[in-house]
Scaffold this active site. Structure first.
Site, PDB file in Angstrom:
ATOM      1  N   ASP A  76      27.547 -16.455  -6.467  1.00 50.68           N
ATOM      2  CA  ASP A  76      27.517 -17.153  -7.764  1.00 50.68           C
ATOM      3  C   ASP A  76      26.903 -18.527  -7.592  1.00 50.68           C
ATOM      4  O   ASP A  76      26.186 -19.006  -8.461  1.00 50.68           O
ATOM      5  CB  ASP A  76      28.914 -17.475  -8.335  1.00 50.68           C
ATOM      6  CG  ASP A  76      29.881 -16.342  -8.340  1.00 50.68           C
ATOM      7  OD1 ASP A  76      29.441 -15.205  -8.486  1.00 50.68           O
ATOM      8  OD2 ASP A  76      31.094 -16.626  -8.210  1.00 50.68           O
ATOM      9  N   HIS A  85      32.351 -16.909  -5.947  1.00 51.15           N
ATOM     10  CA  HIS A  85      31.793 -15.973  -4.960  1.00 51.15           C
ATOM     11  C   HIS A  85      30.595 -16.683  -4.327  1.00 51.15           C
ATOM     12  O   HIS A  85      29.893 -17.438  -5.015  1.00 51.15           O
ATOM     13  CB  HIS A  85      31.236 -14.698  -5.595  1.00 51.15           C
ATOM     14  CG  HIS A  85      32.190 -13.866  -6.372  1.00 51.15           C
ATOM     15  ND1 HIS A  85      32.512 -14.125  -7.674  1.00 51.15           N
ATOM     16  CD2 HIS A  85      32.846 -12.729  -6.043  1.00 51.15           C
ATOM     17  CE1 HIS A  85      33.347 -13.192  -8.114  1.00 51.15           C
ATOM     18  NE2 HIS A  85      33.575 -12.331  -7.147  1.00 51.15           N
TER      19      HIS A  85
END
Ligand code: XUL
Ligand code: CO
Length: 436
Positions: free
Chosen positions: A103, A100
């Site tokens: 992240d 993501h």
């Protein structure tokens, strides 16, 4: 300095090996049904659990020991972490990874700052991809952690949140393309509802459809030709997620005319939360021509939530591989370990044990599934079960030449149906056990 100095490249040593840092079944070059294990399985490591999971749960603080973390949410720490991630993936021998946006890089105080942070880390990801040959299976945007997404992202009642989400996906698509990502995933996050009395469901679905079309249009504009994937999940965090299972997602894609660009990313723990088996979800998406990729994990059937454990059950991986082989393989998707080490498994080395176990379980499942298919006994039982459709009235119905009137005439003349045959469920289950 290496983060895992005690670990060398993980190698295949065969089923008799007692080395916990070796593969016993996953031999990436071994050819099964005409293709290498590496190409069948297309293993992928997830950034969020493996490099951002810290072991917190609703009852307690972080437990993970991650010596490379400096304790800050800085871009420097994120860059250092990215180097560690590639050391890990290279030693493991995973050909792909997935992330993501949030992240890999810290969210900034503004959208512009978040984009800048993402660019800084993406440059390092690119460098590491080139150094190691590891590729990006898919990118995605986290549109569920930040409080602005409290009511959802593209299905939020707040139009500004839709706009923010659009801007975030625009950037995530650009980064995914820049890194050669082969797919782009939408997991619904908070796209769902907690209460129908305060929800305009039709309007929210329309917004979701509009959002996906905007994503396709922008992908076309920048030349991103990877597959879009929707990841079904029935609940958690909302009580009812709009993308609840494969059938619901496929209906959404058909209703909003998106099936030419979208497929599904099927996850085991999500399937079981929906009251289905993984095999069911794979066969359903597969026979609709919309099986795109898998998130490989497992739930705990004693628990009602998404535990995202590493898959080690050979029966499960056999079922999954039977479905993947039946439906023509998983490429350009992959076998993405959306799985986390348990809170109690807090040492860095546990990351290796977990992934090695998952990869071996899938390699074994692949070999067992191929053996079942090569023997053909199970296939023959299924074929025999449907024999009435191969000729006579069955073949005529399937060819489309019959209707209610002709079938009534047929049955009036025949009087009663041909006797049914035994389903042989126990026999077929015994047969499967014979291959394990
Ligand atoms: C959530 C989940 C996500 C998606 C990517 O349950 O599976 O991590 O895979 O957003
Ligand atoms: Co997932």
């Amino acid at each position: 300095m290496a983060a895992f100095p005690e670990v060398d490249k993980i190698r295949y040593e065969g089923p008799d090996s007692k080395n916990p840092l070796a593969f016993r079944w996953y031999d990436e070059d071994e050819v099964v049904e005409g293709k290498s294990m590496k190409d069948h399985l297309r293993f992928s490591v997830v950034y969020w659990h493996t490099f951002r999971g810290n072991g917190t749960d609703p009852f307690g603080a972080a437990t993970m020991i991650r010596p490379w973390e400096d304790g800050t949410d800085s871009v420097d720490n994120a860059i250092n972490r990215a180097r560690v991630a590639f050391e890990f993936m290279e030693k493991l021998g995973a050909p792909y990874y997935a992330f993501h946006d949030r992240d890999v890089a810290p969210e900034g105080a503004t959208l512009a700052e978040s984009n800048k942070n993402l660019d800084a880390v993406a440059a390092v990801l690119k460098e590491e991809q080139e150094r190691t040959g590891i590729k990006l299976l898919w990118g995605t945007a986290n549109m569920f952690s930040n409080p602005r997404f409290v009511h959802g992202a593209s299905t939020s009642c707040n139009a500004d949140v839709f706009a923010y989400a659009a801007a975030q996906v625009k950037k995530a698509l650009e980064v995914t393309k820049a890194l050669g990502g082969e797919n782009y995933v939408f997991w619904g996050g908070r796209e769902g509802y907690q209460n129908l009395f305060n929800t305009d469901m039709k309007r929210e679905f329309d917004h979701l459809g509009q959002f996906m079309h905007m994503a396709v249009d922008y992908a076309d504009e920048i030349g991103f030709d990877g597959t879009f994937l929707i990841e079904p999940k029935p609940k958690e965090p909302t009580k009812h997620q709009y993308d609840s299972d494969a059938a619901a997602c496929i209906n959404f894609l058909r209703a909003y005319e998106l099936t030419d660009r979208f497929k599904l990313n099927i996850e085991t723990n999500h399937a079981t939360l929906a009251g289905h088996t993984m095999m069911h979800e794979l066969d359903y998406a597969g026979h609709q021509g919309l099986l795109g990729s898998i998130d490989a994990n497992t739930g705990d059937l004693m628990l009602g939530w998404d535990t995202d454990q590493f898959p080690t059950n050979i029966y499960l991986t056999t079922e999954i591989m039977l479905m993947l082989l039946k439906h023509g393989g998983v490429a350009p998707g992959g076998t993405n370990f959306d799985a986390k080490v348990k809170r109690e498994s807090f040492e860095p080395i546990d990351l290796f044990y977990a992934h090695i176990g998952g990869m071996d379980a899938f390699a074994r499942g692949l070999k067992i599934a191929a053996a079942i298919r090569a023997d053909g006994e199970v296939e023959k039982l299924v074929k025999d079960r449907y024999a009435s459709w191969e000729s006579g009235i069955g073949a005529k119905i399937e060819s489309g030449s019959e209707n209610f009137k002709t079938l009534e005439a047929y049955m009036l003349e025949k009087g009663e149906v041909a006797p049914n045959q035994s389903g042989r469920q126990e026999l077929i289950e015994n047969l499967i056990n014979g291959y394990l």
